[in-house]
Write a protein that holds these residues in place. Structure first.
Motif, PDB file in Angstrom:
ATOM      1  N   PRO A   6      59.586  36.208  17.468  1.00  0.00           N
ATOM      2  CA  PRO A   6      58.231  36.734  17.300  1.00  0.00           C
ATOM      3  C   PRO A   6      58.243  38.205  16.946  1.00  0.00           C
ATOM      4  CG  PRO A   6      58.739  36.413  19.618  1.00  0.00           C
ATOM      5  CD  PRO A   6      59.872  35.806  18.841  1.00  0.00           C
ATOM      6  N   GLU A   7      57.300  38.624  16.101  1.00  0.00           N
ATOM      7  CA  GLU A   7      57.219  40.019  15.712  1.00  0.00           C
ATOM      8  C   GLU A   7      56.725  40.871  16.880  1.00  0.00           C
ATOM      9  OE1 GLU A   7      58.406  40.952  12.965  1.00  0.00           O
ATOM     10  OE2 GLU A   7      58.477  39.129  11.768  1.00  0.00           O
ATOM     11  N   ILE A   8      56.932  42.202  16.783  1.00  0.00           N
ATOM     12  CA  ILE A   8      56.616  43.095  17.892  1.00  0.00           C
ATOM     13  C   ILE A   8      55.141  43.058  18.260  1.00  0.00           C
ATOM     14  CG2 ILE A   8      56.286  45.113  16.398  1.00  0.00           C
ATOM     15  CD1 ILE A   8      57.412  46.823  18.661  1.00  0.00           C
ATOM     16  N   MET A  46      51.017  24.524  19.305  1.00  0.00           N
ATOM     17  CA  MET A  46      52.285  25.228  19.104  1.00  0.00           C
ATOM     18  C   MET A  46      52.029  26.564  18.426  1.00  0.00           C
ATOM     19  SD  MET A  46      55.537  25.007  19.630  1.00  0.00           S
ATOM     20  CE  MET A  46      56.021  26.741  19.664  1.00  0.00           C
ATOM     21  N   GLY A  47      52.600  27.637  18.972  1.00  0.00           N
ATOM     22  CA  GLY A  47      52.255  28.969  18.502  1.00  0.00           C
ATOM     23  C   GLY A  47      50.871  29.330  18.988  1.00  0.00           C
ATOM     24  N   CYS A  48      50.590  29.015  20.254  1.00  0.00           N
ATOM     25  CA  CYS A  48      49.232  29.108  20.800  1.00  0.00           C
ATOM     26  C   CYS A  48      48.736  30.535  20.940  1.00  0.00           C
ATOM     27  CB  CYS A  48      49.165  28.403  22.145  1.00  0.00           C
ATOM     28  SG  CYS A  48      50.210  29.168  23.423  1.00  0.00           S
ATOM     29  N   GLY A  49      49.637  31.521  20.881  1.00  0.00           N
ATOM     30  CA  GLY A  49      49.211  32.908  20.995  1.00  0.00           C
ATOM     31  C   GLY A  49      48.545  33.188  22.327  1.00  0.00           C
ATOM     32  N   THR A  50      47.386  33.806  22.293  1.00  0.00           N
ATOM     33  CA  THR A  50      46.673  34.168  23.515  1.00  0.00           C
ATOM     34  C   THR A  50      45.821  33.028  24.068  1.00  0.00           C
ATOM     35  OG1 THR A  50      44.818  35.087  22.255  1.00  0.00           O
ATOM     36  CG2 THR A  50      46.612  36.601  22.851  1.00  0.00           C
ATOM     37  N   GLY A  51      45.927  31.842  23.492  1.00  0.00           N
ATOM     38  CA  GLY A  51      45.356  30.652  24.094  1.00  0.00           C
ATOM     39  C   GLY A  51      43.902  30.362  23.793  1.00  0.00           C
ATOM     40  N   LEU A  52      43.312  31.033  22.822  1.00  0.00           N
ATOM     41  CA  LEU A  52      41.892  30.828  22.519  1.00  0.00           C
ATOM     42  C   LEU A  52      41.599  29.364  22.203  1.00  0.00           C
ATOM     43  CD1 LEU A  52      39.119  32.182  21.990  1.00  0.00           C
ATOM     44  CD2 LEU A  52      39.815  32.428  19.606  1.00  0.00           C
ATOM     45  N   LEU A  53      42.361  28.769  21.285  1.00  0.00           N
ATOM     46  CA  LEU A  53      42.128  27.382  20.896  1.00  0.00           C
ATOM     47  C   LEU A  53      42.549  26.421  22.001  1.00  0.00           C
ATOM     48  CD1 LEU A  53      41.416  25.174  18.856  1.00  0.00           C
ATOM     49  CD2 LEU A  53      43.698  25.469  17.853  1.00  0.00           C
ATOM     50  N   GLY A  66      50.138  24.495  25.771  1.00  0.00           N
ATOM     51  CA  GLY A  66      50.224  25.643  24.877  1.00  0.00           C
ATOM     52  C   GLY A  66      51.629  26.205  24.907  1.00  0.00           C
ATOM     53  N   ALA A  67      52.248  26.330  23.750  1.00  0.00           N
ATOM     54  CA  ALA A  67      53.618  26.842  23.671  1.00  0.00           C
ATOM     55  C   ALA A  67      53.690  27.990  22.680  1.00  0.00           C
ATOM     56  CB  ALA A  67      54.587  25.736  23.255  1.00  0.00           C
ATOM     57  N   ASP A  68      54.455  29.019  23.034  1.00  0.00           N
ATOM     58  CA  ASP A  68      54.608  30.178  22.167  1.00  0.00           C
ATOM     59  C   ASP A  68      55.910  30.888  22.538  1.00  0.00           C
ATOM     60  OD1 ASP A  68      52.399  31.829  20.298  1.00  0.00           O
ATOM     61  OD2 ASP A  68      54.028  33.070  21.083  1.00  0.00           O
ATOM     62  N   PRO A  69      56.615  31.487  21.556  1.00  0.00           N
ATOM     63  CA  PRO A  69      57.844  32.212  21.866  1.00  0.00           C
ATOM     64  C   PRO A  69      57.623  33.648  22.340  1.00  0.00           C
ATOM     65  CG  PRO A  69      57.527  32.157  19.505  1.00  0.00           C
ATOM     66  CD  PRO A  69      56.419  31.339  20.107  1.00  0.00           C
ATOM     67  N   ALA A  70      56.363  34.101  22.407  1.00  0.00           N
ATOM     68  CA  ALA A  70      56.057  35.480  22.792  1.00  0.00           C
ATOM     69  C   ALA A  70      55.470  35.520  24.192  1.00  0.00           C
ATOM     70  CB  ALA A  70      55.095  36.108  21.792  1.00  0.00           C
ATOM     71  N   ALA A  71      56.219  36.095  25.132  1.00  0.00           N
ATOM     72  CA  ALA A  71      55.787  36.134  26.527  1.00  0.00           C
ATOM     73  C   ALA A  71      54.506  36.941  26.714  1.00  0.00           C
ATOM     74  CB  ALA A  71      56.903  36.708  27.394  1.00  0.00           C
ATOM     75  N   ALA A  72      54.344  38.028  25.967  1.00  0.00           N
ATOM     76  CA  ALA A  72      53.150  38.869  26.125  1.00  0.00           C
ATOM     77  C   ALA A  72      51.887  38.120  25.747  1.00  0.00           C
ATOM     78  CB  ALA A  72      53.292  40.138  25.279  1.00  0.00           C
ATOM     79  N   MET A  73      51.975  37.287  24.731  1.00  0.00           N
ATOM     80  CA  MET A  73      50.819  36.486  24.337  1.00  0.00           C
ATOM     81  C   MET A  73      50.488  35.451  25.412  1.00  0.00           C
ATOM     82  SD  MET A  73      50.011  37.717  21.314  1.00  0.00           S
ATOM     83  CE  MET A  73      49.379  36.682  20.014  1.00  0.00           C
ATOM     84  N   LEU A  74      51.518  34.822  25.958  1.00  0.00           N
ATOM     85  CA  LEU A  74      51.301  33.818  26.997  1.00  0.00           C
ATOM     86  C   LEU A  74      50.737  34.436  28.270  1.00  0.00           C
ATOM     87  CD1 LEU A  74      54.384  31.444  26.680  1.00  0.00           C
ATOM     88  CD2 LEU A  74      52.019  30.971  26.034  1.00  0.00           C
ATOM     89  N   LEU A  90      56.958  28.827  27.435  1.00  0.00           N
ATOM     90  CA  LEU A  90      57.584  29.856  26.611  1.00  0.00           C
ATOM     91  C   LEU A  90      58.685  29.170  25.804  1.00  0.00           C
ATOM     92  CD1 LEU A  90      57.850  32.898  25.896  1.00  0.00           C
ATOM     93  CD2 LEU A  90      59.524  33.053  27.762  1.00  0.00           C
ATOM     94  N   ALA A  91      58.408  28.866  24.549  1.00  0.00           N
ATOM     95  CA  ALA A  91      59.355  28.092  23.729  1.00  0.00           C
ATOM     96  C   ALA A  91      58.976  28.220  22.266  1.00  0.00           C
ATOM     97  CB  ALA A  91      59.351  26.621  24.133  1.00  0.00           C
ATOM     98  N   ASP A  92      59.960  27.998  21.398  1.00  0.00           N
ATOM     99  CA  ASP A  92      59.660  27.981  19.967  1.00  0.00           C
ATOM    100  C   ASP A  92      59.561  26.542  19.479  1.00  0.00           C
ATOM    101  OD1 ASP A  92      62.250  27.022  19.497  1.00  0.00           O
ATOM    102  OD2 ASP A  92      63.047  29.028  19.126  1.00  0.00           O
TER     103      ASP A  92
END
Length: 249
Positions: A6-8, A46-53, A66-74, A90-92
């Motif tokens: 994931p990007e910064i 997948m790639g749920c980000g901050t979970g809005l959807l 909801g799965a995402d590789p970015a811990a800050a978003m989760l 937390l997964a890709d």
């Protein structure tokens, strides 16, 4: 297989806070919500980000992962109102495993474009195929390379100031580092009210229609529908999206 990182601006906690303000509920989330329908389903965002959807789908009675590789978003997703209705991982896309199959997988926010080579695309689609129930559906979107929307990602066109709760007014603009029909590298610049600045670097791949169809077929998806916008119109050079809805069988 290369591991997509994931990007910064998806991993830095403060930048993750800005994400929701920049990306409010819009036509894409509405499309996927309507695709899910009214009958309760087991859904992977997948790639749920901050979970809005993901949270909205759960509010509508679906069982949502909801799965995402970015811990800050989760972190933001988990603390969102009704975030406890969703199971978070937390997964890709290629490494996620689930104990039970899902009826629908959605990948919104043009997240599919972070797969920068065929190996990563195939790894993700193969895993999606395994995670889906026999009659399950995969849906995602990617920007149409013929439309060249990235040409508007310049400082003068993209500049905006947004108000973020707990932070204040943040100035944001994009800038293209390198752009072509099928690959774009860009920067997103953030200027915070305390004077600090961040630059997030992004890399996107723009697949052609025939490439998307070929990858889906190779992964085993048989029935594929493609749309050029969120109103369900066909793909065309003057339409910004390629929205894929593919059934497992």
């Amino acid at each position: 297989m290369t591991k997509t990182q994931p990007e910064i601006f998806y991993t830095d906690p403060r930048l993750a806070q800005v994400y929701d303000t920049l990306n409010p509920w819009a036509a894409d989330q509405q499309f996927y919500t309507e695709l899910a329908g009214h009958l309760p389903k087991r859904i992977l965002d997948m790639g749920c980000g901050t979970g809005l959807l993901a949270v909205e789908l759960a509010r509508r009675g679906h069982t949502v992962i909801g799965a995402d590789p970015a811990a800050a978003m989760l972190d933001i997703a988990r603390n969102r109102p009704d975030g406890d209705r969703v199971t978070w991982y937390l997964a890709d896309a290629s490494s996620l495993t689930l104990s039970d199959p899902v009826d629908l997988i959605v990948m919104s926010g043009h997240a599919f474009q972070v797969f920068l080579n065929d190996v990563d695309v195939e790894a993700a689609l193969n895993n999606y195929f395994k995670l889906l129930a026999p009659d399950g559906t995969l849906a995602f979107e990617t920007r149409n390379p013929a439309y060249s929307s990235w040409r508007k990602w310049t400082p003068d066109i993209s500049y905006e100031e947004i108000t973020v709760d707990g932070i204040g007014t943040v100035a944001v603009h994009n800038d293209i580092v390198e752009g072509s029909r099928n690959r774009v590298s860009y920067e997103t610049h953030f200027a915070f009210p305390d004077g600090t600045k961040h630059v997030g670097k992004g890399h996107l791949r723009y697949l052609e229609v025939d490439e998307i169809t070929a990858h889906l077929n190779k992964a085993g998806f048989a029935k594929i529908a493609l749309y050029g916008d969120w109103d369900g119109n066909p793909v065309a050079d003057d339409r910004p999206e390629i929205i894929a809805v593919a059934q497992k069988s």
